[in-house]
Scaffold this active site. Structure first.
Site, PDB file in Angstrom:
ATOM      1  N   GLY A  81       0.800  -1.285  -0.082  1.00  0.00           N
ATOM      2  CA  GLY A  81       0.045  -0.085   0.101  1.00  0.00           C
ATOM      3  C   GLY A  81       0.691   1.157  -0.054  1.00  0.00           C
ATOM      4  N   TRP A  83       2.209   3.009  -2.493  1.00  0.00           N
ATOM      5  CA  TRP A  83       1.942   3.947  -3.461  1.00  0.00           C
ATOM      6  C   TRP A  83       0.399   4.262  -3.237  1.00  0.00           C
ATOM      7  CZ3 TRP A  83       3.862   2.333  -9.095  1.00  0.00           C
ATOM      8  CH2 TRP A  83       5.140   1.827  -8.938  1.00  0.00           C
ATOM      9  N   ASP A 104      -5.604  -5.562  -5.618  1.00  0.00           N
ATOM     10  CA  ASP A 104      -4.528  -6.778  -5.295  1.00  0.00           C
ATOM     11  C   ASP A 104      -4.973  -7.868  -4.813  1.00  0.00           C
ATOM     12  OD1 ASP A 104      -2.098  -8.088  -4.657  1.00  0.00           O
ATOM     13  OD2 ASP A 104      -1.100  -6.304  -4.738  1.00  0.00           O
ATOM     14  N   ASP A 120      -8.155 -10.502  -8.307  1.00  0.00           N
ATOM     15  CA  ASP A 120      -7.228 -10.264  -9.306  1.00  0.00           C
ATOM     16  C   ASP A 120      -7.619  -9.560 -10.483  1.00  0.00           C
ATOM     17  OD1 ASP A 120      -5.310 -11.189 -11.286  1.00  0.00           O
ATOM     18  OD2 ASP A 120      -5.451 -13.277 -10.949  1.00  0.00           O
ATOM     19  N   ASP A 144       2.300  -1.874 -10.157  1.00  0.00           N
ATOM     20  CA  ASP A 144       3.338  -2.226  -9.433  1.00  0.00           C
ATOM     21  C   ASP A 144       3.166  -3.499  -9.519  1.00  0.00           C
ATOM     22  OD1 ASP A 144       5.899  -1.985  -8.640  1.00  0.00           O
ATOM     23  OD2 ASP A 144       5.454  -2.014  -6.450  1.00  0.00           O
ATOM     24  N   LYS A 184       5.598  -1.364 -13.759  1.00  0.00           N
ATOM     25  CA  LYS A 184       6.513  -2.044 -13.650  1.00  0.00           C
ATOM     26  C   LYS A 184       6.779  -2.821 -14.890  1.00  0.00           C
ATOM     27  CE  LYS A 184       7.749  -3.834  -9.793  1.00  0.00           C
ATOM     28  NZ  LYS A 184       7.680  -4.915  -8.386  1.00  0.00           N
TER      29      LYS A 184
END
EC number: 2.1.1.166
Length: 245
Positions: A81, A83, A104, A120, A144, A184
């Site tokens: 958490g 970000w 998440d 998901d 991320d 990412k």
């Protein structure tokens, strides 16, 4: 300025601590030693961030100025958490007026002002639920997300690039005009089709490796700035190239 911490932390704990051998495997002991001696880990604890990853986002923002003025933000692969903490702060998000939506498949402790979905992102219902949670077009989509590593570099790259591609298409689907996308990726090359799609839809596309990423890590971040809007003409000027910056 986001400066790399050195020496010891303000609690007086010096770097360079060792973990007693005991029953730990050598690889586990090395990981723990690296973690407890990591100056960014210590700084995150001191400044109230949930993970050292906070400084990656802050460092990228310091150079590329993506957070200022953001009204709504979506955070993909949010746990634990850090970000989302930054996103809630820059958007002045509150529980009564949430402007940050996070997702998440892992659990994440509640953060004031953040609407969290434990599911998901690849679930077909996830994109619509995120749009409902944010209550409007986001100015930034952060990702991320990374697939669990297998130890095989090319396999890990392909699996994480798939997540990056799905996140990128989602960003193009939901972003407000002028918005930004940060995701990412792993060193090994971004897929040409993905880069072409981003260049078609954003004013600038660059690869970034912040100093707070561990030197031995293959992670990088793909930043697409200045979303042209969903009605952008295919005849628009192409975005600036995706050189490392």
């Amino acid at each position: 300025m986001t400066k790399p911490p050195v020496g010891s932390n303000r609690s007086g704990r010096k770097l360079g601590q060792k973990v007693k051998k005991g029953k730990l495997k050598a690889s586990s002991r090395r990981w723990i030693e690296r973690h407890i001696n990591d100056p960014y880990v210590q700084r995150a604890q001191l400044e109230g961030y949930r993970a050292r990853a906070a400084f990656k986002l802050l460092e990228i923002d310091e150079k590329h100025k993506i957070l200022a003025g953001a009204r709504r933000i979506i955070d993909l692969g949010a746990a634990p958490g850090s970000w989302s903490q930054i996103a809630a702060k820059v958007t002045n998000s509150t529980d009564t007026d949430p402007r940050v939506a996070a997702i998440d498949f892992l659990e994440m402790d509640a953060i004031p002002g953040v609407s969290f979905l434990q599911m998901d992102f690849l679930d077909p219902q996830a994109p619509e639920k995120l749009k409902e949670a944010i209550g409007g077009a986001p100015d930034i989509v952060l990702s991320d997300m990374a697939a669990p590593t297998t130890g095989h570099r090319q396999t890990d790259h392909i699996r994480t690039m798939h997540l990056c591609e799905v996140a990128a298409h989602f960003a193009v689907e939901v972003l407000a005009e002028g918005g930004h996308f940060l995701a990412k990726t792993f060193q090994g090359g971004t897929e040409r089709d993905l880069l072409n799609m981003l260049k078609q839809n954003f004013r600038q596309v660059v690869h970034v490796k912040p100093a707070s990423s561990r030197a031995e890590s293959v992670e990088m971040f793909l930043l697409a700035k200045g979303f042209k809007g969903r009605h952008a003409s295919r005849s628009d000027e192409p975005a600036e190239g995706a050189a490392e910056k």
